[in-house]
Design an enzyme around this catalytic site. Sequence first.
Site, PDB file in Angstrom:
ATOM      1  N   ASP A   9      35.237  -7.642  -4.320  1.00  9.89           N
ATOM      2  CA  ASP A   9      36.444  -7.390  -5.109  1.00  9.89           C
ATOM      3  C   ASP A   9      36.987  -6.024  -4.685  1.00  9.89           C
ATOM      4  O   ASP A   9      36.545  -5.444  -3.673  1.00  9.89           O
ATOM      5  CB  ASP A   9      36.161  -7.504  -6.619  1.00  9.89           C
ATOM      6  CG  ASP A   9      35.297  -6.374  -7.149  1.00  9.89           C
ATOM      7  OD1 ASP A   9      34.835  -5.521  -6.349  1.00  9.89           O
ATOM      8  OD2 ASP A   9      35.093  -6.311  -8.378  1.00  9.89           O
ATOM      9  N   GLY A  67      31.629  -3.699  -7.846  1.00  3.88           N
ATOM     10  CA  GLY A  67      31.327  -2.336  -8.283  1.00  3.88           C
ATOM     11  C   GLY A  67      29.852  -2.143  -8.586  1.00  3.88           C
ATOM     12  O   GLY A  67      29.177  -1.270  -8.028  1.00  3.88           O
ATOM     13  N   THR A  68      29.324  -2.949  -9.487  1.00  5.89           N
ATOM     14  CA  THR A  68      27.900  -2.887  -9.824  1.00  5.89           C
ATOM     15  C   THR A  68      27.071  -3.874  -9.023  1.00  5.89           C
ATOM     16  O   THR A  68      25.834  -3.771  -8.995  1.00  5.89           O
ATOM     17  CB  THR A  68      27.690  -3.243 -11.306  1.00  5.89           C
ATOM     18  OG1 THR A  68      28.176  -4.583 -11.517  1.00  5.89           O
ATOM     19  CG2 THR A  68      28.406  -2.274 -12.229  1.00  5.89           C
ATOM     20  N   GLY A  69      27.718  -4.862  -8.465  1.00  7.37           N
ATOM     21  CA  GLY A  69      27.031  -5.984  -7.820  1.00  7.37           C
ATOM     22  C   GLY A  69      26.766  -7.130  -8.779  1.00  7.37           C
ATOM     23  O   GLY A  69      26.532  -8.253  -8.347  1.00  7.37           O
ATOM     24  N   GLY A  71      28.604  -8.827 -11.217  1.00  7.37           N
ATOM     25  CA  GLY A  71      29.547  -9.936 -11.404  1.00  7.37           C
ATOM     26  C   GLY A  71      29.565 -10.876 -10.211  1.00  7.37           C
ATOM     27  O   GLY A  71      29.530 -12.108 -10.366  1.00  7.37           O
ATOM     28  N   HIS A  99      10.288 -12.849   0.300  1.00  7.73           N
ATOM     29  CA  HIS A  99       9.764 -13.599  -0.844  1.00  7.73           C
ATOM     30  C   HIS A  99      10.762 -14.598  -1.429  1.00  7.73           C
ATOM     31  O   HIS A  99      10.349 -15.605  -1.991  1.00  7.73           O
ATOM     32  CB  HIS A  99       9.337 -12.631  -1.959  1.00  7.73           C
ATOM     33  CG  HIS A  99       8.106 -11.851  -1.626  1.00  7.73           C
ATOM     34  ND1 HIS A  99       7.410 -11.113  -2.556  1.00  7.73           N
ATOM     35  CD2 HIS A  99       7.423 -11.695  -0.454  1.00  7.73           C
ATOM     36  CE1 HIS A  99       6.359 -10.535  -1.980  1.00  7.73           C
ATOM     37  NE2 HIS A  99       6.358 -10.858  -0.700  1.00  7.73           N
ATOM     38  N   ARG A 110      29.805   0.803  -5.942  1.00 10.52           N
ATOM     39  CA  ARG A 110      30.039   2.097  -6.604  1.00 10.52           C
ATOM     40  C   ARG A 110      28.751   2.881  -6.822  1.00 10.52           C
ATOM     41  O   ARG A 110      28.797   3.996  -7.357  1.00 10.52           O
ATOM     42  CB  ARG A 110      30.731   1.866  -7.955  1.00 10.52           C
ATOM     43  CG  ARG A 110      32.190   1.462  -7.808  1.00 10.52           C
ATOM     44  CD  ARG A 110      32.840   1.204  -9.160  1.00 10.52           C
ATOM     45  NE  ARG A 110      34.280   0.994  -9.011  1.00 10.52           N
ATOM     46  CZ  ARG A 110      35.038   0.315  -9.864  1.00 10.52           C
ATOM     47  NH1 ARG A 110      34.494  -0.251 -10.936  1.00 10.52           N
ATOM     48  NH2 ARG A 110      36.330   0.184  -9.659  1.00 10.52           N
ATOM     49  N   HIS A 134       5.751 -18.702  -1.547  1.00  8.05           N
ATOM     50  CA  HIS A 134       7.134 -18.372  -1.919  1.00  8.05           C
ATOM     51  C   HIS A 134       8.052 -19.582  -1.792  1.00  8.05           C
ATOM     52  O   HIS A 134       9.034 -19.690  -2.523  1.00  8.05           O
ATOM     53  CB  HIS A 134       7.641 -17.201  -1.080  1.00  8.05           C
ATOM     54  CG  HIS A 134       6.796 -15.977  -1.200  1.00  8.05           C
ATOM     55  ND1 HIS A 134       6.642 -15.303  -2.387  1.00  8.05           N
ATOM     56  CD2 HIS A 134       6.013 -15.336  -0.291  1.00  8.05           C
ATOM     57  CE1 HIS A 134       5.825 -14.284  -2.206  1.00  8.05           C
ATOM     58  NE2 HIS A 134       5.419 -14.282  -0.951  1.00  8.05           N
TER      59      HIS A 134
END
Length: 145
Positions: A9, A67-69, A71, A99, A110, A134
């Site tokens: 985004d 921004g945070t990852g 969403g 794994h 961000r 795994h």
Amino acid sequence: MKTIGLASDHAGYPLKELVKEWLTVRGYNFVDFGTNSTDSCDYPEFAHALGSAVEKGECDKGIAICGTGNGINMTLNHHCGIRSALCWQPEIAELARQHNDANVLVMPGRFIDNATAEKCVDTFLNTEFEGGRHQRRIDAIPCCK
Ligand code: RB5
């Protein structure tokens, strides 16, 4: 030659552009699903385009950034064929491949510096899945089949 799909985004756009430069210098093929500027936009549009392309095999792996990852990661993981991992250290990216057989790397644009982000990308693209126990675990993840 493998193809890497990219999505972000507006908050992830600057780091996506850096990742594109990194991939270009190293000779990777990539497809950019947007966004294409820092103008405000909604991450699901770009996450779904990337998720569909990886699910269909049009891209071998993906790299996504907001921004945070969170969403963009949440959106990608709604795709049955996607294992998207939010990574902010190379060690997490390494384990996401070893794994979790992650097929999309997500980074928090961000909250990560450029050098760390490049190390995450390098590690993600160059670490193999370990299989074994795994494989059994990732086979049990999907609930949308
Ligand atoms: C955009 O302001 C921000 O909400 C988005 O990039 C992301 O962090 C959402 O999870």
